[in-house]
Scaffold this active site. Structure first.
Site, short mmCIF file in Angstrom:
data_model
loop_
_atom_site.label_atom_id
_atom_site.label_comp_id
_atom_site.label_asym_id
_atom_site.label_seq_id
_atom_site.Cartn_x
_atom_site.Cartn_y
_atom_site.Cartn_z
N ASN A 9 0.33 -0.83 0.07
CA ASN A 9 -0.01 -0.49 0.15
C ASN A 9 0.81 1.32 0.07
O ASN A 9 1.31 1.60 1.00
CB ASN A 9 -1.18 0.15 1.22
CG ASN A 9 -1.73 0.75 1.10
OD1 ASN A 9 -1.68 2.44 0.87
ND2 ASN A 9 -3.49 0.87 1.90
N LYS A 10 0.82 1.82 -0.68
CA LYS A 10 1.62 2.91 -1.26
C LYS A 10 1.23 4.27 -0.32
O LYS A 10 2.71 5.09 0.20
CB LYS A 10 1.60 3.54 -2.88
CG LYS A 10 1.94 2.94 -3.83
CD LYS A 10 2.29 3.98 -5.14
CE LYS A 10 3.44 2.72 -5.74
NZ LYS A 10 2.67 1.38 -6.32
N GLU A 38 -0.06 -16.18 5.16
CA GLU A 38 -1.13 -16.53 5.47
C GLU A 38 -1.60 -15.67 6.50
O GLU A 38 -1.61 -15.92 7.57
CB GLU A 38 -2.21 -17.55 5.62
CG GLU A 38 -3.88 -17.76 5.34
CD GLU A 38 -3.53 -19.44 5.35
OE1 GLU A 38 -4.58 -19.83 6.56
OE2 GLU A 38 -2.26 -20.56 5.28
N ASP A 67 -1.82 -4.03 11.38
CA ASP A 67 -2.79 -4.76 10.67
C ASP A 67 -3.83 -3.69 11.78
O ASP A 67 -4.05 -3.81 12.81
CB ASP A 67 -3.12 -6.17 12.01
CG ASP A 67 -4.69 -7.36 10.97
OD1 ASP A 67 -4.22 -7.16 9.65
OD2 ASP A 67 -4.63 -7.59 11.43
N SER A 68 -5.35 -3.82 10.88
CA SER A 68 -6.66 -3.19 11.86
C SER A 68 -7.95 -3.37 11.24
O SER A 68 -8.04 -4.35 10.18
CB SER A 68 -5.86 -1.63 11.51
OG SER A 68 -6.50 -1.74 10.10
N PHE A 146 -11.92 5.95 3.33
CA PHE A 146 -12.11 4.49 2.81
C PHE A 146 -12.52 3.45 4.49
O PHE A 146 -13.01 3.59 5.26
CB PHE A 146 -10.64 3.96 2.62
CG PHE A 146 -10.06 3.31 4.26
CD1 PHE A 146 -9.25 4.24 4.72
CD2 PHE A 146 -9.96 2.53 4.38
CE1 PHE A 146 -8.20 4.40 5.59
CE2 PHE A 146 -9.12 1.52 5.18
CZ PHE A 146 -8.30 2.88 5.85
N TYR A 148 -14.30 1.57 6.15
CA TYR A 148 -15.87 1.92 7.61
C TYR A 148 -15.92 3.30 8.17
O TYR A 148 -16.98 3.39 8.57
CB TYR A 148 -16.49 0.74 8.33
CG TYR A 148 -15.45 -0.24 8.52
CD1 TYR A 148 -17.36 -1.48 7.71
CD2 TYR A 148 -14.30 -0.76 8.02
CE1 TYR A 148 -17.25 -2.74 7.53
CE2 TYR A 148 -14.91 -2.82 7.19
CZ TYR A 148 -15.66 -2.73 7.50
OH TYR A 148 -16.22 -4.65 7.15
N LYS A 169 -8.31 13.47 11.50
CA LYS A 169 -8.38 11.90 11.37
C LYS A 169 -7.48 10.76 11.73
O LYS A 169 -6.94 10.41 12.81
CB LYS A 169 -9.22 11.16 9.68
CG LYS A 169 -9.14 9.27 10.10
CD LYS A 169 -9.70 8.40 8.60
CE LYS A 169 -9.38 7.34 9.14
NZ LYS A 169 -9.93 6.20 7.87
N HIS A 174 -6.35 5.66 15.04
CA HIS A 174 -6.39 3.92 15.70
C HIS A 174 -4.90 3.86 15.24
O HIS A 174 -3.60 4.02 16.41
CB HIS A 174 -6.87 3.19 15.61
CG HIS A 174 -7.83 2.84 13.72
ND1 HIS A 174 -7.87 3.45 13.50
CD2 HIS A 174 -7.55 2.01 13.10
CE1 HIS A 174 -8.14 3.72 12.20
NE2 HIS A 174 -8.02 2.10 11.96
P1 IMP Z 1 -5.60 -3.05 6.43
O1 IMP Z 1 -5.23 -2.76 8.12
O2 IMP Z 1 -5.32 -2.25 6.07
O3 IMP Z 1 -5.82 -4.61 6.13
O4 IMP Z 1 -7.44 -2.37 6.47
C1 IMP Z 1 -8.25 -4.04 7.65
C2 IMP Z 1 -9.31 -3.34 7.26
O5 IMP Z 1 -10.42 -3.00 8.47
C3 IMP Z 1 -9.28 -2.59 5.71
O6 IMP Z 1 -10.08 -3.32 4.33
C4 IMP Z 1 -11.09 -1.60 6.58
O7 IMP Z 1 -12.60 -2.66 5.80
C5 IMP Z 1 -10.84 -1.18 8.21
N1 IMP Z 1 -9.96 -0.21 8.74
C6 IMP Z 1 -8.61 -0.82 9.04
N2 IMP Z 1 -8.59 0.66 9.15
C7 IMP Z 1 -9.60 2.05 8.54
C8 IMP Z 1 -10.07 3.49 8.72
O8 IMP Z 1 -9.36 4.00 9.14
N3 IMP Z 1 -11.36 3.16 8.34
C9 IMP Z 1 -11.85 2.57 7.79
N4 IMP Z 1 -11.87 1.14 8.02
C10 IMP Z 1 -10.91 0.70 8.35
#
Ligand code: IMP
Length: 192
Positions: A9-10, A38, A67-68, A146, A148, A169, A174
């Site tokens: 992710n850039k 995985e 991871d989020s 993006f 949610y 934001k 988080h």
């Molecule tokens: P990742 O950690 O980038 O893989 O994000 C996991 C998923 O959590 C994302 O695809 C979103 O669906 C959701 N997510 C994580 N952070 C956010 C945010 O800041 N806003 C909205 N959705 C988020």
């Protein structure tokens, strides 16, 4: 010291590079041919560690991963680590499913969570965690951000993440909370 970001992710790379450059730390992108591990951890922290270790082993460099996701109290914490995979389709499809599953629920409390892990080739790990609390709205509001964001209402600002400016934001999210803790720990480690 050179680091690699365990993500393609850039946007994430730029966000992290801007912050870490202040510590004299150089951060580079994960090579295109790096394996996608995985993500079979049970927590955000476990998944961040899996991604960081995989990138560190492939490149030989210290690797940072995050991871989020969104955790909703009335849904027993779901979608949690499955946030990106809650259902197939677009962000709008996932928001629609979440709103459907929340129909009739009075408790709308939820939070975004973010775990960060840095894996060093010498076996050291630096880990941090951040949370941002809010409420699941009844329908989408706002077009920014993006995932949610349009259904994540922040009572303190009386609007959703989808309506907040990126600057605010990035102050309260988080990811911002986790990154602040992470940079503090990293700074201490680099000065040891
Ligand atoms: P990742 O950690 O980038 O893989 O994000 C996991 C998923 O959590 C994302 O695809 C979103 O669906 C959701 N997510 C994580 N952070 C956010 C945010 O800041 N806003 C909205 N959705 C988020």
């Amino acid at each position: 010291m050179k680091f690699v970001l365990a993500s393609h992710n850039k946007k994430k790379l730029k966000e992290l590079a801007d912050i870490l450059n202040k510590f004299g730390v150089e951060i580079e992108a994960l090579p295109e041919n790096a394996p996608e591990p995985e993500e079979n951890g049970k927590t955000f922290a476990e998944n961040a560690k899996i991604k960081a270790v995989s990138a560190m082993e492939f490149t030989g460099l210290p690797a940072i991963a995050d991871d989020s996701g969104l955790c909703v109290e009335a849904l027993g914490g779901a979608p949690s680590i499955y946030s990106a995979r809650y259902c197939e389709g677009t962000d709008a499809d996932r928001n629609a499913l979440l709103l459907k599953n929340m129909q009739g629920k009075e408790n709308r409390k939820c939070y975004f969570a973010c775990a960060i892990c840095c894996a060093f080739p010498n076996g050291t790990f630096i880990e941090s965690f951040g949370k941002c609390e809010g409420e699941v709205l009844q329908s989408e509001q706002g077009t920014g951000g993006f995932g949610y964001d349009p259904i994540f209402y922040v009572p303190e600002y009386k609007c959703t993440f989808g309506e907040l400016s990126p600057q605010i934001k990035n102050e309260i999210s988080h990811r911002a909370v986790a990154l602040r803790e992470f940079t503090k720990k990293l700074n201490n480690y680099l000065q040891e």
